[in-house]
Scaffold this motif. Structure first.
Motif, PDB file in Angstrom:
ATOM      1  N   ALA A   1       1.106  -1.080   0.184  1.00 15.14           N
ATOM      2  CA  ALA A   1       0.158   0.168   0.377  1.00 15.14           C
ATOM      3  C   ALA A   1       0.882   1.173   0.430  1.00 15.14           C
ATOM      4  CB  ALA A   1      -0.582  -0.091   1.379  1.00 15.14           C
ATOM      5  N   LEU A   2       1.822   1.598   0.976  1.00 12.11           N
ATOM      6  CA  LEU A   2       2.520   2.579   0.826  1.00 12.11           C
ATOM      7  C   LEU A   2       3.601   2.365  -0.432  1.00 12.11           C
ATOM      8  CD1 LEU A   2       4.081   1.878   4.293  1.00 12.11           C
ATOM      9  CD2 LEU A   2       2.409   3.714   3.634  1.00 12.11           C
TER      10      LEU A   2
ATOM     11  N   MET B   1       4.242   5.371  -5.720  1.00 16.74           N
ATOM     12  CA  MET B   1       4.304   5.796  -7.643  1.00 16.74           C
ATOM     13  C   MET B   1       3.392   6.433  -7.709  1.00 16.74           C
ATOM     14  SD  MET B   1       2.858   2.407  -8.159  1.00 16.74           S
ATOM     15  CE  MET B   1       2.115   2.803 -10.259  1.00 16.74           C
ATOM     16  N   GLY B   2       2.857   7.374  -6.788  1.00 17.19           N
ATOM     17  CA  GLY B   2       2.209   8.796  -6.924  1.00 17.19           C
ATOM     18  C   GLY B   2       0.527   8.518  -6.558  1.00 17.19           C
TER      19      GLY B   2
ATOM     20  N   PRO C   1       4.708  -1.148 -12.385  1.00 13.43           N
ATOM     21  CA  PRO C   1       6.548  -1.587 -12.296  1.00 13.43           C
ATOM     22  C   PRO C   1       6.319  -2.729 -11.374  1.00 13.43           C
ATOM     23  CG  PRO C   1       5.898   0.685 -10.785  1.00 13.43           C
ATOM     24  CD  PRO C   1       4.347   0.178 -11.284  1.00 13.43           C
ATOM     25  N   LYS C   2       7.637  -4.174 -11.843  1.00 11.68           N
ATOM     26  CA  LYS C   2       7.536  -4.804 -11.292  1.00 11.68           C
ATOM     27  C   LYS C   2       7.739  -5.210  -9.868  1.00 11.68           C
ATOM     28  CE  LYS C   2       9.327  -6.180 -16.579  1.00 11.68           C
ATOM     29  NZ  LYS C   2      10.778  -6.661 -16.554  1.00 11.68           N
ATOM     30  N   SER C   3       8.482  -4.033  -9.745  1.00 13.25           N
ATOM     31  CA  SER C   3       9.047  -4.276  -7.849  1.00 13.25           C
ATOM     32  C   SER C   3       7.022  -4.287  -7.277  1.00 13.25           C
ATOM     33  CB  SER C   3       9.335  -3.414  -7.350  1.00 13.25           C
ATOM     34  OG  SER C   3       8.862  -1.977  -7.630  1.00 13.25           O
TER      35      SER C   3
ATOM     36  N   ASP D   1       1.943  13.921   0.543  1.00 19.06           N
ATOM     37  CA  ASP D   1       3.464  14.392  -0.307  1.00 19.06           C
ATOM     38  C   ASP D   1       3.917  13.251  -0.773  1.00 19.06           C
ATOM     39  OD1 ASP D   1       3.949  16.964   0.339  1.00 19.06           O
ATOM     40  OD2 ASP D   1       4.192  16.939   2.498  1.00 19.06           O
ATOM     41  N   ALA D   2       3.695  11.846  -0.848  1.00 21.51           N
ATOM     42  CA  ALA D   2       4.956  10.733  -1.543  1.00 21.51           C
ATOM     43  C   ALA D   2       4.923  10.847  -2.734  1.00 21.51           C
ATOM     44  CB  ALA D   2       4.267   9.696  -0.771  1.00 21.51           C
ATOM     45  N   ARG D   3       3.132  11.550  -3.209  1.00 20.13           N
ATOM     46  CA  ARG D   3       2.706  12.093  -4.866  1.00 20.13           C
ATOM     47  C   ARG D   3       4.327  13.385  -4.787  1.00 20.13           C
ATOM     48  NH1 ARG D   3      -2.002  11.486  -7.002  1.00 20.13           N
ATOM     49  NH2 ARG D   3      -2.467  13.450  -7.618  1.00 20.13           N
TER      50      ARG D   3
END
Length: 431
Positions: free
Chosen positions: A244-245, A250-251, A302-304, A366-368
């Motif tokens: 989730a994080l 990743m936006g 993304p693959k990860s 703010d991760a975005r």
């Protein structure tokens, strides 16, 4: 024009102002709630005014004919006013006198807005306008002038706070700006509906000195840089909410993460669909569509992130089977007992992890900013940035969400060394 205007004189018997007939006698009239007065003669030396009734078009909602009655002290004033009203009615610009208060109009306006906005947005509007109700709500909306709006602005900036800080202190300029924005929108609609002559709130702004002082006193925490993002993720790989994080970083908005469902994720195609949100309004969880039409988007996975989500799905299914829980829905993030993750739980969990790892506490939202800033620094086109963020306007994305920090500008500093010609090595033209 003059045919529409009648003299209004004081009655010799009851002293009320009564319209005269064409022959100069008075129309029979009731004095208040008593029986009709039989007086038919004007009072000698009594007050004389001039009155007319004129059509002002039809009500746009009911279609019924509307009329207005105007009384003036002199015949000249009455003629001028009648001409003005007839001209403005023909030009569809006439504003009829009204006793409507600011609060009454705000209630009407919000009711109409509720048909086009989501419940959470309307709740935000209502909260913003509480102060307008308090300060201006009792006034007739047609009596409000620009100086009244400015006075309210000054009160908001100095004395309007009731909670969330020292009572009687001022609100933050950003909050005041939101209140003014809603006020301008409401008064603008009243102007369009011809309830008021002009939008008196249109040009009221917050002084730049106030905004700058607030920015200096309340410096906003910078989003994480690349090293901080990587340190955070390396420290939480075993955390139940690691996937989730990852989505947050990743936006995705917190509400988009909490509303994520397994059916939205196509592991074969390597895509993830953002089509649902779960947010909170007070203590109530509200599930709805994305914030805007642009928010409905399909992103490459993304693959990860795909690897972490697949592992999480396996663990979640095993937990539900162990507890004998039949999941209520297809949500990607649920507790072992089947409770769906809320935005409050996601934020509080992230803050606890930041504290445990000794990292700067930043808003999860703010991760975005960190994600979009990184993508912008890598040369991702503006139109892709806006689409990734779920915004309509690419300029808005870059202006608000792309916030380069010092490390992001390091390469620019290195380029200046070459510009200055003072880099290490033999001097130009040396032996």
């Amino acid at each position: 024009m003059a045919d529409l205007i009648r003299r209004v004189s004081q009655c010799a018997m009851c002293s009320r102002l009564v319209t005269e007939t064409a022959t100069g006698t008075l129309i029979k009239h009731p004095p208040g709630k008593a029986e009709k007065c039989e007086g038919i003669h004007p009072k000698k030396g009594g007050t004389v005014k001039y009155r007319f009734m004129v059509d002002i078009g039809r009500d746009p909602e009911t279609g019924k004919r509307r009329q207005v009655t105007i009384t003036k002290d002199t015949l000249k004033e009455a003629k001028a006013e009648l001409g003005r009203i007839q001209h403005e009615t023909n030009e569809s610009s006439y504003v009829a006198p009204s006793k409507m208060t600011v609060s009454e109009w705000l209630d009407i306006w919000l009711e109409s807005k509720s048909r086009e906005l989501e419940v959470t947005s309307i709740s935000t509007y209502r909260h913003s306008l509480k102060h307008v109700h308090q300060y201006l709500g009792h006034m007739r909306i047609q009596a409000v002038r620009e100086e009244h709006i400015e006075s309210m602005r000054d009160w908001l900036l100095t004395s309007a706070r009731r909670r969330g800080g020292k009572a009687g202190s001022g609100l933050r300029p950003a909050t005041v700006g939101e209140i003014l924005s809603r006020t301008k929108e409401a008064f603008g609609k009243a102007h369009v509906r011809k309830i008021i002559h002009a939008n008196v709130a249109q040009y009221v702004t917050i002084p730049k000195m106030v905004t700058r002082a607030d920015q200096r006193a309340n410096k906003r925490e910078e989003p994480w840089n690349i090293l901080e993002v990587q340190s955070f993720l390396l420290g939480i790989t075993d955390d139940p909410l690691f996937p989730a994080l990852l989505l947050s970083l990743m936006g995705l908005r917190p509400a988009e993460v909490c509303g994520m469902q397994w059916s939205f994720i196509d592991f074969s195609a390597g895509t993830i669909v953002i089509d649902n949100t779960r947010t909170m309004m007070g203590e109530e969880v509200v599930e709805k569509y994305t914030k805007s039409e642009a928010g409905e988007r399909t992103l490459p996975l993304p693959k990860s992130v795909a690897k972490a989500l697949l592992a999480h799905r396996t663990i979640q299914a095993a937990e539900h089977a162990s507890e004998g829980v039949e999941p209520n829905g297809d949500y990607a993030f649920m507790s072992p007992l089947g409770d769906v993750l809320t935005t409050r739980e996601l934020r509080e969990h992230a803050y606890r992890l930041m504290a445990r790892l000794g990292l700067r506490k930043v808003r999860l939202y703010d991760a975005r900013h960190a994600c979009l800033t990184f993508l912008a620094m890598q040369g991702v086109p503006d139109v892709i940035l806006a689409r990734w963020a779920g915004h309509v306007n690419a300029d808005f994305t870059k202006r608000v969400y792309v916030q380069p920090v010092t490390e992001d500008m390091r390469d620019a500093g290195n380029q200046l060394d070459a510009f200055f010609g003072l880099t290490e090595g033999p001097a130009a033209g040396g032996a």
